[in-house]
Design an enzyme around this catalytic site. Structure first.
Site, PDB file in Angstrom:
ATOM      1  N   LYS A   1       0.842  -1.213   0.000  1.00 49.43           N
ATOM      2  CA  LYS A   1       0.000   0.000   0.000  1.00 49.43           C
ATOM      3  C   LYS A   1       0.871   1.254   0.000  1.00 49.43           C
ATOM      4  O   LYS A   1       0.633   2.185  -0.774  1.00 49.43           O
ATOM      5  CB  LYS A   1      -0.877   0.001   1.245  1.00 49.43           C
ATOM      6  CG  LYS A   1      -1.476   1.344   1.622  1.00 49.43           C
ATOM      7  CD  LYS A   1      -2.346   1.299   2.858  1.00 49.43           C
ATOM      8  CE  LYS A   1      -1.607   1.517   4.133  1.00 49.43           C
ATOM      9  NZ  LYS A   1      -1.291   2.920   4.478  1.00 49.43           N
ATOM     10  N   ASN A   2       1.908   1.249   0.850  1.00 48.28           N
ATOM     11  CA  ASN A   2       2.706   2.473   1.030  1.00 48.28           C
ATOM     12  C   ASN A   2       3.716   2.701  -0.079  1.00 48.28           C
ATOM     13  O   ASN A   2       4.394   3.731  -0.094  1.00 48.28           O
ATOM     14  CB  ASN A   2       3.383   2.467   2.401  1.00 48.28           C
ATOM     15  CG  ASN A   2       2.366   2.638   3.512  1.00 48.28           C
ATOM     16  OD1 ASN A   2       1.192   2.919   3.251  1.00 48.28           O
ATOM     17  ND2 ASN A   2       2.785   2.416   4.744  1.00 48.28           N
TER      18      ASN A   2
ATOM     19  N   ARG B   1      -8.332  -0.599   5.286  1.00 44.17           N
ATOM     20  CA  ARG B   1      -7.537   0.454   4.640  1.00 44.17           C
ATOM     21  C   ARG B   1      -6.196  -0.099   4.149  1.00 44.17           C
ATOM     22  O   ARG B   1      -5.623   0.417   3.204  1.00 44.17           O
ATOM     23  CB  ARG B   1      -7.275   1.602   5.618  1.00 44.17           C
ATOM     24  CG  ARG B   1      -8.474   2.505   5.890  1.00 44.17           C
ATOM     25  CD  ARG B   1      -8.092   3.671   6.773  1.00 44.17           C
ATOM     26  NE  ARG B   1      -6.813   4.219   6.343  1.00 44.17           N
ATOM     27  CZ  ARG B   1      -5.848   4.573   7.187  1.00 44.17           C
ATOM     28  NH1 ARG B   1      -6.004   4.445   8.484  1.00 44.17           N
ATOM     29  NH2 ARG B   1      -4.701   5.057   6.739  1.00 44.17           N
TER      30      ARG B   1
ATOM     31  N   ASP C   1       5.066   0.840  12.040  1.00 47.65           N
ATOM     32  CA  ASP C   1       3.847   0.188  11.530  1.00 47.65           C
ATOM     33  C   ASP C   1       3.712  -1.260  11.985  1.00 47.65           C
ATOM     34  O   ASP C   1       2.702  -1.901  11.700  1.00 47.65           O
ATOM     35  CB  ASP C   1       3.810   0.241  10.000  1.00 47.65           C
ATOM     36  CG  ASP C   1       3.590   1.653   9.511  1.00 47.65           C
ATOM     37  OD1 ASP C   1       3.728   1.890   8.297  1.00 47.65           O
ATOM     38  OD2 ASP C   1       3.296   2.534  10.341  1.00 47.65           O
TER      39      ASP C   1
ATOM     40  N   CYS D   1      -4.967  12.351  12.439  1.00 50.73           N
ATOM     41  CA  CYS D   1      -5.606  11.033  12.360  1.00 50.73           C
ATOM     42  C   CYS D   1      -5.429  10.369  13.728  1.00 50.73           C
ATOM     43  O   CYS D   1      -4.899  10.958  14.660  1.00 50.73           O
ATOM     44  CB  CYS D   1      -4.989  10.200  11.257  1.00 50.73           C
ATOM     45  SG  CYS D   1      -3.314   9.710  11.629  1.00 50.73           S
TER      46      CYS D   1
ATOM     47  N   ARG E   1      -4.518  10.570   4.724  1.00 51.39           N
ATOM     48  CA  ARG E   1      -3.425  11.396   5.210  1.00 51.39           C
ATOM     49  C   ARG E   1      -2.393  11.600   4.105  1.00 51.39           C
ATOM     50  O   ARG E   1      -1.863  12.656   3.913  1.00 51.39           O
ATOM     51  CB  ARG E   1      -2.761  10.671   6.392  1.00 51.39           C
ATOM     52  CG  ARG E   1      -3.437  10.893   7.677  1.00 51.39           C
ATOM     53  CD  ARG E   1      -3.145  12.232   8.181  1.00 51.39           C
ATOM     54  NE  ARG E   1      -1.722  12.548   8.080  1.00 51.39           N
ATOM     55  CZ  ARG E   1      -1.259  13.754   7.868  1.00 51.39           C
ATOM     56  NH1 ARG E   1      -2.080  14.752   7.682  1.00 51.39           N
ATOM     57  NH2 ARG E   1       0.043  13.986   7.814  1.00 51.39           N
TER      58      ARG E   1
ATOM     59  N   ARG F   1       0.120  14.329  12.709  1.00 58.62           N
ATOM     60  CA  ARG F   1       0.605  14.201  11.332  1.00 58.62           C
ATOM     61  C   ARG F   1       0.808  15.582  10.684  1.00 58.62           C
ATOM     62  O   ARG F   1       0.175  15.939   9.699  1.00 58.62           O
ATOM     63  CB  ARG F   1      -0.363  13.364  10.487  1.00 58.62           C
ATOM     64  CG  ARG F   1      -0.829  12.069  11.083  1.00 58.62           C
ATOM     65  CD  ARG F   1       0.247  11.023  11.280  1.00 58.62           C
ATOM     66  NE  ARG F   1       0.764  10.468  10.052  1.00 58.62           N
ATOM     67  CZ  ARG F   1       0.188   9.470   9.387  1.00 58.62           C
ATOM     68  NH1 ARG F   1      -0.950   8.971   9.806  1.00 58.62           N
ATOM     69  NH2 ARG F   1       0.731   8.993   8.273  1.00 58.62           N
TER      70      ARG F   1
ATOM     71  N   ASP G   1       4.662  20.269   8.122  1.00 51.55           N
ATOM     72  CA  ASP G   1       5.639  21.364   8.056  1.00 51.55           C
ATOM     73  C   ASP G   1       6.870  21.006   7.224  1.00 51.55           C
ATOM     74  O   ASP G   1       7.419  21.865   6.517  1.00 51.55           O
ATOM     75  CB  ASP G   1       6.051  21.767   9.476  1.00 51.55           C
ATOM     76  CG  ASP G   1       6.586  20.588  10.274  1.00 51.55           C
ATOM     77  OD1 ASP G   1       5.921  19.531  10.285  1.00 51.55           O
ATOM     78  OD2 ASP G   1       7.670  20.699  10.862  1.00 51.55           O
ATOM     79  N   LEU G   2       7.288  19.755   7.277  1.00 51.08           N
ATOM     80  CA  LEU G   2       8.479  19.368   6.497  1.00 51.08           C
ATOM     81  C   LEU G   2       8.183  19.397   4.992  1.00 51.08           C
ATOM     82  O   LEU G   2       9.033  19.765   4.179  1.00 51.08           O
ATOM     83  CB  LEU G   2       8.960  17.971   6.920  1.00 51.08           C
ATOM     84  CG  LEU G   2       9.397  17.831   8.379  1.00 51.08           C
ATOM     85  CD1 LEU G   2       9.672  16.368   8.716  1.00 51.08           C
ATOM     86  CD2 LEU G   2      10.622  18.696   8.664  1.00 51.08           C
TER      87      LEU G   2
HETATM   88  C1  EPZ Z   1       4.455   7.024   6.130  1.00 51.56           C
HETATM   89  O1  EPZ Z   1       3.684   8.068   6.710  1.00 51.56           O
HETATM   90  C2  EPZ Z   1       3.551   5.806   6.104  1.00 51.56           C
HETATM   91  N1  EPZ Z   1       2.379   6.072   5.285  1.00 51.56           N
HETATM   92  C3  EPZ Z   1       3.117   5.464   7.532  1.00 51.56           C
HETATM   93  O2  EPZ Z   1       2.352   4.258   7.459  1.00 51.56           O
HETATM   94  C4  EPZ Z   1       4.370   5.204   8.370  1.00 51.56           C
HETATM   95  O3  EPZ Z   1       3.992   4.946   9.692  1.00 51.56           O
HETATM   96  C5  EPZ Z   1       5.304   6.417   8.314  1.00 51.56           C
HETATM   97  O4  EPZ Z   1       5.610   6.734   6.928  1.00 51.56           O
HETATM   98  C6  EPZ Z   1       6.607   6.183   9.051  1.00 51.56           C
HETATM   99  O5  EPZ Z   1       7.268   5.091   8.515  1.00 51.56           O
HETATM  100  C7  EPZ Z   1       2.483   6.025   3.940  1.00 51.56           C
HETATM  101  O6  EPZ Z   1       3.550   5.785   3.391  1.00 51.56           O
HETATM  102  C8  EPZ Z   1       1.233   6.254   3.153  1.00 51.56           C
HETATM  103  P1  EPZ Z   1       6.548  10.478   8.127  1.00 51.56           P
HETATM  104  P2  EPZ Z   1       4.248   9.605   6.688  1.00 51.56           P
HETATM  105  O7  EPZ Z   1       6.373  11.729   7.358  1.00 51.56           O
HETATM  106  O8  EPZ Z   1       4.924   9.863   5.397  1.00 51.56           O
HETATM  107  C9  EPZ Z   1       6.562  13.629  11.616  1.00 51.56           C
HETATM  108  C10 EPZ Z   1       0.494   2.843   7.850  1.00 51.56           C
HETATM  109  O9  EPZ Z   1       0.067   2.320   8.889  1.00 51.56           O
HETATM  110  N2  EPZ Z   1       6.371  14.626  10.548  1.00 51.56           N
HETATM  111  O10 EPZ Z   1       7.797   9.670   7.945  1.00 51.56           O
HETATM  112  O11 EPZ Z   1       3.151  10.486   7.102  1.00 51.56           O
HETATM  113  C11 EPZ Z   1       5.309  12.813  11.839  1.00 51.56           C
HETATM  114  O12 EPZ Z   1       4.424  13.484  12.714  1.00 51.56           O
HETATM  115  C12 EPZ Z   1       0.968   4.293   7.876  1.00 51.56           C
HETATM  116  O13 EPZ Z   1       0.594   2.255   6.743  1.00 51.56           O
HETATM  117  C13 EPZ Z   1       6.466  15.979  10.871  1.00 51.56           C
HETATM  118  O14 EPZ Z   1       6.695  16.347  12.017  1.00 51.56           O
HETATM  119  O15 EPZ Z   1       5.321   9.501   7.867  1.00 51.56           O
HETATM  120  C14 EPZ Z   1       5.838  11.555  12.463  1.00 51.56           C
HETATM  121  O16 EPZ Z   1       6.087  11.792  13.830  1.00 51.56           O
HETATM  122  C15 EPZ Z   1       0.774   4.943   9.239  1.00 51.56           C
HETATM  123  N3  EPZ Z   1       6.282  16.901   9.888  1.00 51.56           N
HETATM  124  C16 EPZ Z   1       7.181  11.365  11.757  1.00 51.56           C
HETATM  125  O17 EPZ Z   1       7.523  12.648  11.204  1.00 51.56           O
HETATM  126  C17 EPZ Z   1       6.014  16.535   8.591  1.00 51.56           C
HETATM  127  O18 EPZ Z   1       5.876  17.424   7.716  1.00 51.56           O
HETATM  128  C18 EPZ Z   1       7.147  10.317  10.654  1.00 51.56           C
HETATM  129  O19 EPZ Z   1       6.298  10.804   9.670  1.00 51.56           O
HETATM  130  C19 EPZ Z   1       5.921  15.161   8.284  1.00 51.56           C
HETATM  131  C20 EPZ Z   1       6.110  14.226   9.280  1.00 51.56           C
END
Ligand code: EPZ
Length: 421
Positions: free
Chosen positions: A22-23, A397, A305, A116, A92, A121, A124-125
């Site tokens: 999925k991801n 999902r 995950d 969520c 998301r 989530r 900002d990055l």
């Molecule tokens: C991806 O989410 C995955 N989703 C998530 O899987 C997974 O848990 C996550 O990466 C971490 O591996 C998809 O790929 C669709 P991140 P993503 O940006 O991209 C913080 C599942 O169950 N952050 O690496 O949203 C954030 O809050 C889902 O399949 C910021 O602070 O993850 C978190 O603490 C759940 N600012 C950390 O970084 C930002 O702009 C990791 O987030 C973006 C993220």
């Protein structure tokens, strides 16, 4: 609302094949915006999150349809419609469509994706990275109005190795004239898969899977046929369930090194692991050993995950385990449901202490998020007696018929009412 009826206590044994990830598919669907030619994505799973992403693509004027298990997508014309919150709220990860639209159209209008169950989530990055490419972004009452008319390549240093922000920036740089460099990029296998897809369309992405990713923009990307990678989290989920029930199984269609962080921890619980070219075998004893400490972190460390699924496994371990969730601030919601089944888990902030109990008992429990729901299913399969798992829509999902996967391993699990075809 559909529910799963599970009669636990049967060791899971046999063989099961893992679905496509999925991801990996979600960002690759977004990347189809980068070309005006037809793309075929082979063997994609029928999931609610993928349906939500296809709705967004159609909203932008793209053709996006399943033909069998293959996704056919063509974005020859893009309508710069506002991607409003009823679309972004469902998904998301809609946020990383921004980079693709900006790359192709130099403008984008998208609502905030909102929080969520597992955390705020923030984005900002993503915003900082795109602004680093000279995209002007204004927040007009929840709609991000992006002007990429002055977009140009740059070196972007991510404060955190965000998966989505890395994917967004890879797509934003794909059609820019010059080299975009992402420093402190996420290293997940899904990042590598996206890079392989962009390169299959004629792009030039190098370094994916490492901390520095270089994207040499090209004037045009062409269509292609691509098979995304297998789902490492589904594979890990099945392995954790076999370990939790004291079974023995072979999981097919997996890249073993993608789940090394998972299988190494399973070995520490006492399971025997065998590795094939595209399969992993597991033989578990009837009660897992506790893990002194299990910490989630970015790839290649133990993945967030898989945190709920391992908690369900450790709930019956001989001894106490400490689980530290370093990625998301609210990812232990499912533990109160596990405690209804007799687990002894206490949570404070980002730390859960799991005092292993010999037996879990069936109960009526409710899933509140995707991976937490998978954890409840694992616990129910390993519990004595019958459980009912509500909130199956959360599980759907990310798992294409979780009941079929576990039934294939001999689990006594069925959905009611059965999904109408
Ligand atoms: C991806 O989410 C995955 N989703 C998530 O899987 C997974 O848990 C996550 O990466 C971490 O591996 C998809 O790929 C669709 P991140 P993503 O940006 O991209 C913080 C599942 O169950 N952050 O690496 O949203 C954030 O809050 C889902 O399949 C910021 O602070 O993850 C978190 O603490 C759940 N600012 C950390 O970084 C930002 O702009 C990791 O987030 C973006 C993220």
């Amino acid at each position: 609302m559909q529910k799963l009826i599970i009669d636990g206590g049967t060791p899971l044994c046999g063989e099961v094949t893992v679905q496509t990830a999925k991801n990996a598919v979600l960002p690759i669907i977004a990347a189809c915006i980068l070309t005006d030619e037809r793309v075929v994505l082979e063997n994609c799973p029928h999931l609610k999150d993928i349906d939500a992403m296809l709705d967004i693509m159609r909203h932008l004027g793209c053709y996006a349809e399943f033909i069998g298990d293959d996704l056919h997508i063509c974005c020859n014309d893009i309508a710069l419609n506002v991607i409003n919150s009823d679309l972004t709220g469902k998904l998301r990860s809609s946020i990383f469509i921004m980079g693709a639209i900006l790359s192709r159209c130099r403008r984008a209008y998208i609502s905030h994706p909102g929080g969520c169950e597992i955390g705020l989530r923030p984005i900002d990055l993503h915003i900082a990275g795109l602004r680093g490419l000279s995209v002007k972004i204004e927040d007009d009452s929840g709609v991000l109005c992006c002007d990429g008319s002055q977009m140009r390549p740059n070196v972007i240093n991510l404060d955190f190795a965000s998966v989505g922000a890395t994917e967004n920036l890879m797509m934003a740089g794909a059609l820019l004239d010059g080299e975009t460099v992402i420093v402190n990029a996420a290293r997940e296998p899904e990042i590598v898969d996206l890079a392989c897809f962009i390169n299959a369309m004629g792009g030039h992405v190098a370094g994916a899977g490492e901390s520095v990713v270089r994207i040499e923009g090209v004037p045009h990307l062409h269509g292609c046929t691509y098979r995304p990678m297998p789902d490492r989290i589904c594979a890990g989920t099945y392995l954790a369930a076999v370990a939790a029930t004291g079974g023995e199984a072979v999981i097919h269609n997996i890249v073993p090194e993608h789940i090394f962080g998972i299988t190494e921890r399973l070995k520490k619980t006492g399971a025997k692991i065998s590795v094939g070219d595209d399969s992993v075998g597991i033989a578990a004893n009837d009660r897992p050993r506790a893990l002194h400490k299990l910490e989630t972190n970015i790839y290649p460390a133990f993945p967030t995950d898989m945190q709920p699924q391992f908690c369900a496994l450790l709930a019956r371990a001989s001894g106490s385990s400490v689980i530290v969730e370093n990625l998301f601030e609210n990812r232990f919601g499912y533990t109160s449901e596990l405690n209804k089944m007799g687990a002894a888990i206490t949570v404070k902030d980002r730390v859960a202490v799991v005092r292993g109990v010999k037996t879990l008992n069936g109960a009526v429990v409710k899933a509140c998020d995707l991976r937490g729901g998978a954890a409840l299913v694992i616990a129910a399969l390993s519990a004595a007696g019958r459980s009912v798992v509500l909130g199956v829509e959360h599980i759907d999902r990310g798992y294409e018929s979780i009941e079929d996967a576990f039934s294939a391993l001999g689990g006594k699990i069925r959905r009611e009412p059965r999904a109408t075809c």
